[in-house]
Design a protein around this motif. Structure first.
Motif, PDB file in Angstrom:
ATOM      1  N   GLU A 146      -1.297 -30.639 -44.521  1.00 48.63           N
ATOM      2  CA  GLU A 146      -2.016 -31.824 -44.088  1.00 48.63           C
ATOM      3  C   GLU A 146      -3.242 -32.017 -44.967  1.00 48.63           C
ATOM      4  OE1 GLU A 146      -2.733 -30.932 -39.991  1.00 48.63           O
ATOM      5  OE2 GLU A 146      -4.585 -29.833 -40.386  1.00 48.63           O
ATOM      6  N   GLU A 147      -4.025 -33.028 -44.665  1.00 56.15           N
ATOM      7  CA  GLU A 147      -5.259 -33.280 -45.404  1.00 56.15           C
ATOM      8  C   GLU A 147      -6.453 -33.015 -44.503  1.00 56.15           C
ATOM      9  OE1 GLU A 147      -5.749 -37.432 -46.360  1.00 56.15           O
ATOM     10  OE2 GLU A 147      -4.786 -38.070 -44.501  1.00 56.15           O
ATOM     11  N   ASP A 148      -7.552 -32.592 -45.121  1.00 54.15           N
ATOM     12  CA  ASP A 148      -8.771 -32.350 -44.360  1.00 54.15           C
ATOM     13  C   ASP A 148      -9.463 -33.675 -44.059  1.00 54.15           C
ATOM     14  OD1 ASP A 148     -10.680 -30.878 -43.050  1.00 54.15           O
ATOM     15  OD2 ASP A 148     -11.159 -29.590 -44.747  1.00 54.15           O
ATOM     16  N   THR A 149     -10.382 -33.617 -43.114  1.00 55.08           N
ATOM     17  CA  THR A 149     -11.189 -34.794 -42.768  1.00 55.08           C
ATOM     18  C   THR A 149     -12.488 -34.770 -43.559  1.00 55.08           C
ATOM     19  OG1 THR A 149     -12.261 -33.590 -40.977  1.00 55.08           O
ATOM     20  CG2 THR A 149     -10.250 -34.793 -40.439  1.00 55.08           C
ATOM     21  N   GLY A 150     -13.291 -35.821 -43.395  1.00 54.88           N
ATOM     22  CA  GLY A 150     -14.619 -35.815 -43.966  1.00 54.88           C
ATOM     23  C   GLY A 150     -15.553 -34.949 -43.135  1.00 54.88           C
ATOM     24  N   LYS A 151     -16.824 -35.066 -43.379  1.00 60.47           N
ATOM     25  CA  LYS A 151     -17.803 -34.238 -42.674  1.00 60.47           C
ATOM     26  C   LYS A 151     -18.920 -35.120 -42.124  1.00 60.47           C
ATOM     27  CE  LYS A 151     -20.791 -30.195 -43.289  1.00 60.47           C
ATOM     28  NZ  LYS A 151     -21.254 -29.160 -44.246  1.00 60.47           N
ATOM     29  N   SER A 152     -19.173 -34.985 -40.812  1.00 60.26           N
ATOM     30  CA  SER A 152     -20.241 -35.749 -40.171  1.00 60.26           C
ATOM     31  C   SER A 152     -21.513 -34.917 -40.098  1.00 60.26           C
ATOM     32  CB  SER A 152     -19.828 -36.163 -38.756  1.00 60.26           C
ATOM     33  OG  SER A 152     -18.711 -37.027 -38.790  1.00 60.26           O
ATOM     34  N   LEU A 153     -22.637 -35.544 -40.353  1.00 62.69           N
ATOM     35  CA  LEU A 153     -23.937 -34.898 -40.237  1.00 62.69           C
ATOM     36  C   LEU A 153     -24.758 -35.685 -39.231  1.00 62.69           C
ATOM     37  CD1 LEU A 153     -26.085 -32.832 -41.226  1.00 62.69           C
ATOM     38  CD2 LEU A 153     -26.743 -34.510 -42.949  1.00 62.69           C
ATOM     39  N   ARG A 161     -25.467 -31.628 -32.929  1.00 66.20           N
ATOM     40  CA  ARG A 161     -24.306 -32.342 -32.403  1.00 66.20           C
ATOM     41  C   ARG A 161     -24.636 -33.831 -32.280  1.00 66.20           C
ATOM     42  NH1 ARG A 161     -20.379 -28.642 -33.251  1.00 66.20           N
ATOM     43  NH2 ARG A 161     -20.917 -26.628 -32.341  1.00 66.20           N
ATOM     44  N   ILE A 162     -23.611 -34.618 -32.028  1.00 70.03           N
ATOM     45  CA  ILE A 162     -23.807 -36.062 -31.964  1.00 70.03           C
ATOM     46  C   ILE A 162     -24.659 -36.457 -30.754  1.00 70.03           C
ATOM     47  CG2 ILE A 162     -21.671 -36.468 -30.665  1.00 70.03           C
ATOM     48  CD1 ILE A 162     -21.331 -39.020 -32.410  1.00 70.03           C
ATOM     49  N   HIS A 163     -24.540 -35.693 -29.662  1.00 70.76           N
ATOM     50  CA  HIS A 163     -25.326 -36.023 -28.474  1.00 70.76           C
ATOM     51  C   HIS A 163     -26.800 -35.700 -28.727  1.00 70.76           C
ATOM     52  CE1 HIS A 163     -21.611 -36.672 -26.328  1.00 70.76           C
ATOM     53  NE2 HIS A 163     -21.195 -35.470 -26.643  1.00 70.76           N
ATOM     54  N   GLY A 164     -27.644 -36.689 -28.588  1.00 72.46           N
ATOM     55  CA  GLY A 164     -29.070 -36.504 -28.810  1.00 72.46           C
ATOM     56  C   GLY A 164     -29.516 -36.786 -30.222  1.00 72.46           C
ATOM     57  N   ALA A 165     -28.578 -37.040 -31.146  1.00 73.15           N
ATOM     58  CA  ALA A 165     -28.956 -37.324 -32.533  1.00 73.15           C
ATOM     59  C   ALA A 165     -29.524 -38.729 -32.656  1.00 73.15           C
ATOM     60  CB  ALA A 165     -27.739 -37.167 -33.446  1.00 73.15           C
ATOM     61  N   ASP A 166     -30.385 -38.912 -33.632  1.00 77.57           N
ATOM     62  CA  ASP A 166     -30.945 -40.241 -33.897  1.00 77.57           C
ATOM     63  C   ASP A 166     -29.939 -41.128 -34.627  1.00 77.57           C
ATOM     64  OD1 ASP A 166     -33.392 -39.506 -32.737  1.00 77.57           O
ATOM     65  OD2 ASP A 166     -34.112 -38.654 -34.631  1.00 77.57           O
ATOM     66  N   PHE A 167     -29.218 -40.535 -35.571  1.00 75.13           N
ATOM     67  CA  PHE A 167     -28.177 -41.269 -36.281  1.00 75.13           C
ATOM     68  C   PHE A 167     -27.253 -40.253 -36.947  1.00 75.13           C
ATOM     69  CE2 PHE A 167     -31.799 -40.823 -39.121  1.00 75.13           C
ATOM     70  CZ  PHE A 167     -31.239 -40.358 -40.302  1.00 75.13           C
ATOM     71  N   SER A 168     -26.120 -40.740 -37.436  1.00 72.49           N
ATOM     72  CA  SER A 168     -25.143 -39.863 -38.081  1.00 72.49           C
ATOM     73  C   SER A 168     -24.804 -40.378 -39.471  1.00 72.49           C
ATOM     74  CB  SER A 168     -23.864 -39.770 -37.239  1.00 72.49           C
ATOM     75  OG  SER A 168     -24.128 -39.197 -35.979  1.00 72.49           O
ATOM     76  N   LEU A 169     -24.539 -39.442 -40.372  1.00 71.43           N
ATOM     77  CA  LEU A 169     -24.108 -39.751 -41.732  1.00 71.43           C
ATOM     78  C   LEU A 169     -22.733 -39.134 -41.941  1.00 71.43           C
ATOM     79  CD1 LEU A 169     -27.432 -38.874 -43.604  1.00 71.43           C
ATOM     80  CD2 LEU A 169     -26.623 -41.157 -42.953  1.00 71.43           C
ATOM     81  N   VAL A 170     -21.932 -39.735 -42.804  1.00 68.89           N
ATOM     82  CA  VAL A 170     -20.596 -39.211 -43.067  1.00 68.89           C
ATOM     83  C   VAL A 170     -20.414 -39.022 -44.563  1.00 68.89           C
ATOM     84  CG1 VAL A 170     -18.123 -39.547 -42.787  1.00 68.89           C
ATOM     85  CG2 VAL A 170     -19.689 -40.416 -41.045  1.00 68.89           C
ATOM     86  N   ASP A 171     -19.958 -37.826 -44.933  1.00 64.58           N
ATOM     87  CA  ASP A 171     -19.640 -37.492 -46.323  1.00 64.58           C
ATOM     88  C   ASP A 171     -18.118 -37.382 -46.430  1.00 64.58           C
ATOM     89  OD1 ASP A 171     -19.349 -36.501 -48.856  1.00 64.58           O
ATOM     90  OD2 ASP A 171     -20.324 -34.567 -48.466  1.00 64.58           O
ATOM     91  N   TYR A 172     -17.509 -38.241 -47.244  1.00 64.83           N
ATOM     92  CA  TYR A 172     -16.053 -38.259 -47.357  1.00 64.83           C
ATOM     93  C   TYR A 172     -15.536 -37.417 -48.526  1.00 64.83           C
ATOM     94  CZ  TYR A 172     -15.908 -41.946 -43.853  1.00 64.83           C
ATOM     95  OH  TYR A 172     -16.013 -42.665 -42.682  1.00 64.83           O
ATOM     96  N   ASN A 173     -16.388 -36.623 -49.153  1.00 66.85           N
ATOM     97  CA  ASN A 173     -15.910 -35.770 -50.251  1.00 66.85           C
ATOM     98  C   ASN A 173     -14.782 -34.853 -49.803  1.00 66.85           C
ATOM     99  OD1 ASN A 173     -17.643 -36.819 -52.141  1.00 66.85           O
ATOM    100  ND2 ASN A 173     -19.061 -35.098 -52.144  1.00 66.85           N
ATOM    101  N   ARG A 174     -14.874 -34.343 -48.584  1.00 59.07           N
ATOM    102  CA  ARG A 174     -13.862 -33.392 -48.099  1.00 59.07           C
ATOM    103  C   ARG A 174     -12.597 -34.091 -47.628  1.00 59.07           C
ATOM    104  NH1 ARG A 174     -15.637 -29.469 -43.293  1.00 59.07           N
ATOM    105  NH2 ARG A 174     -14.983 -31.280 -42.072  1.00 59.07           N
ATOM    106  N   ALA A 175     -12.682 -35.380 -47.331  1.00 62.14           N
ATOM    107  CA  ALA A 175     -11.516 -36.115 -46.826  1.00 62.14           C
ATOM    108  C   ALA A 175     -10.402 -36.106 -47.867  1.00 62.14           C
ATOM    109  CB  ALA A 175     -11.908 -37.552 -46.486  1.00 62.14           C
TER     110      ALA A 175
END
Length: 507
Positions: A146-153, A161-175
């Protein structure tokens, strides 16, 4: 739910100790290990796969799932998958295909993952692991591509974790990076052995696949990750309980801790008359606990269907046999052979393997050092320095060849163990090769009879009572004079030659 003092990590109410849980329940496990392959390009496109590059610099229309972009299968990834399957004693499919696994998540740019569903490339295998001298057979259900997913920060908040975060960034290098997912069948072992068996299995896969050369299997960088599926059933009952899935556990110690914690958590719920929720769980390294992720979907929820843009994979039997011939020696067989060759006892070998120093010792021995001296330096001085620097042994700024070279200087009488430690300091500090460090720091042993003789004379004069004992034939007393000479010459006297001079002078 309560919160552990000083952290925001949730702690389950009614947690039962591991040992107490085993008096009433039997744990049943299933392990899913994801292996990132070390191919130069991604699974279905030509993007690079280097770790740690600037975010979103290794992407293209294919791995971003842009309209009109068509995937092409990476042949090297298929080869690696077959070699992994063979190493796990699996059957290799004569015909298999990819499917679309449909679900939404921000790090999935296509809103589906290209994976294999009911037709994996490898299936029905097995491998053996040893815990405390007992062999446990782990049956492999499948190893699929299969293929890997990207990475959320997730930025802000206190948990990452996403709960309580101000915002999220996504890096698709790993996708899109090629993945092999190895799925075990149900693992039923004595309850008290379950955590150790899980840890040993993942360690075994790390060594096995690392030996194949198809992945760097670095858990700290996510190229080897383990999902721990666990359920409990009352002792004597055969029906399986509801499972939880602790996701992306990324160290051997954490695999063991995750099993122990989930056993206690499940037992607490069941003791209270509750029902375990089938869900994913997050593992917290700081506390060794897990917290709820999302309700776990069943296969039907993913709406699998065959990937229309990829042709089936049909490896020829001749190619499979060619790849079988390339398999290296099995890790357990190799360790047994090395242990015999080196003259190590079981504890020696366990210490080397447990410290992650096996390949370093191998390379040091190949560079000319004895196995015992290689073990000594890597498990003492080098281990201490890696702890001080907070890095792995392989990340230290010294090579096995340099360790072997320093040992050769000791055996040649140029330096002693004490001075060797200073040579290690210099090499690790970037001062040059061992030879250059010895020269620049003036660390070579003094073997000149003139200088040594003068120091011996001073030691004899300062210690007449000791000299008298030696004259009376009590040669063991020479150690005190040797120590005095070593102190006088700042540890750089050749102790063997000093002893000879003392005995010559005192008859």
């Amino acid at each position: 739910m309560t919160t552990k003092a000083g952290t925001t990590t949730p702690i389950e109410a009614g947690l039962v100790s591991f040992d107490e849980a085993l008096t009433r329940y039997e744990p049943v496990m299933g392990l899913e290990v994801h292996i990132e392959l070390n191919t130069a390009s991604k699974m279905f496109c030509g993007c690079a796969t280097g770790f740690g590059e600037e975010p979103n610099t290794q992407t293209c229309p294919v791995c971003l799932g842009l309209p009109g972009a068509l995937p092409v299968v990476n042949e090297k990834a298929i080869e690696s998958a077959i070699r992994i399957g063979l190493a796990l004693n699996c059957e290799i499919a004569e015909w298999c295909r990819f499917a679309r696994k449909n679900y939404f998540y921000p790090d999935m740019p296509k809103n589906f993952q290209t994976s294999q569903y009911d037709e994996p490339i490898a299936y029905e295998g097995w491998t053996d692991v040893t815990v405390d001298g007992e062999v446990f057979r782990i049956e492999i259900e499948r190893a699929h591509m299969e293929e890997d997913t990207g990475k959320s920060l997730h930025v802000g908040g206190s948990t990452g974790r996403i709960h309580g975060a101000d915002f999220s960034l996504v890096d698709y290098n790993r996708a899109g990076i090629p993945l092999i997912e190895i799925v075990t069948k149900v693992i039923e072992v004595p309850g008290d052995k379950a955590p150790e068996v899980a840890k040993a299995y993942v360690a075994h896969l790390r060594d096995l696949i690392g030996g194949l050369g198809v992945s760097d299997v670095r858990m700290d960088q996510g190229s080897l990750r383990c999902d721990v599926n666990l359920s409990l059933r009352p002792t004597g009952v055969t029906t399986l309980g509801t499972r939880s899935e602790t996701k992306n556990v990324n160290s051997l110690r954490s695999v063991e801790r995750a099993v122990r914690y989930e056993v206690g958590r499940h037992a607490g719920i069941l003791d209270a008359g509750g029902k375990v929720v089938q869900e994913t769980r997050h593992f917290h390294e700081d506390s060794g606990t897990t917290s709820s992720g999302r309700v776990k979907s069943d296969a039907d929820d993913y709406r699998y269907f065959p990937e229309p843009d990829l042709a089936p994979v049909a490896p020829s039997r001749a190619w499979v046999e060619e790849l079988r011939a390339t398999l290296p020696e099995q890790p357990s067989v190799r360790r047994d052979r090395l242990q015999t060759d080196w003259g190590f006892n079981d504890l020696d070998m366990r210490d080397v393997v447990g410290a992650g120093a096996l390949e370093l010792v191998v390379a040091t021995v190949e560079a000319g050092a004895s196995a015992q001296s290689a073990k000594k330096w890597w498990l003492t001085e080098m281990a201490r320095r890696s702890n001080e620097q907070g890095v792995g042994l392989t990340d230290l700024a010294i090579t096995p060849a340099q360790v072997a070279e320093i040992q050769s200087f000791i055996e040649a009488g140029r330096i002693n163990d004490k001075l060797a430690r200073q040579v290690f300091d210099g090499v690790l500090a970037g001062e040059g090769t061992p030879e250059e460090v010895i020269a620049s720091r003036g660390l070579a042993l003094v073997s000149d009879d003139g200088a040594l003789g003068e120091s011996v004379d001073r030691a004899i004069e300062a210690n007449p009572d000791v000299a008298a004992k030696i004259r009376d034939g009590k040669h063991a007393a020479a150690g005190a004079l040797i120590g005095a000479v070593m102190k006088d010459m700042r540890g750089q006297a050749n102790a063997g030659r000093v002893r000879e001079l003392i005995l010559e002078k005192l008859g």
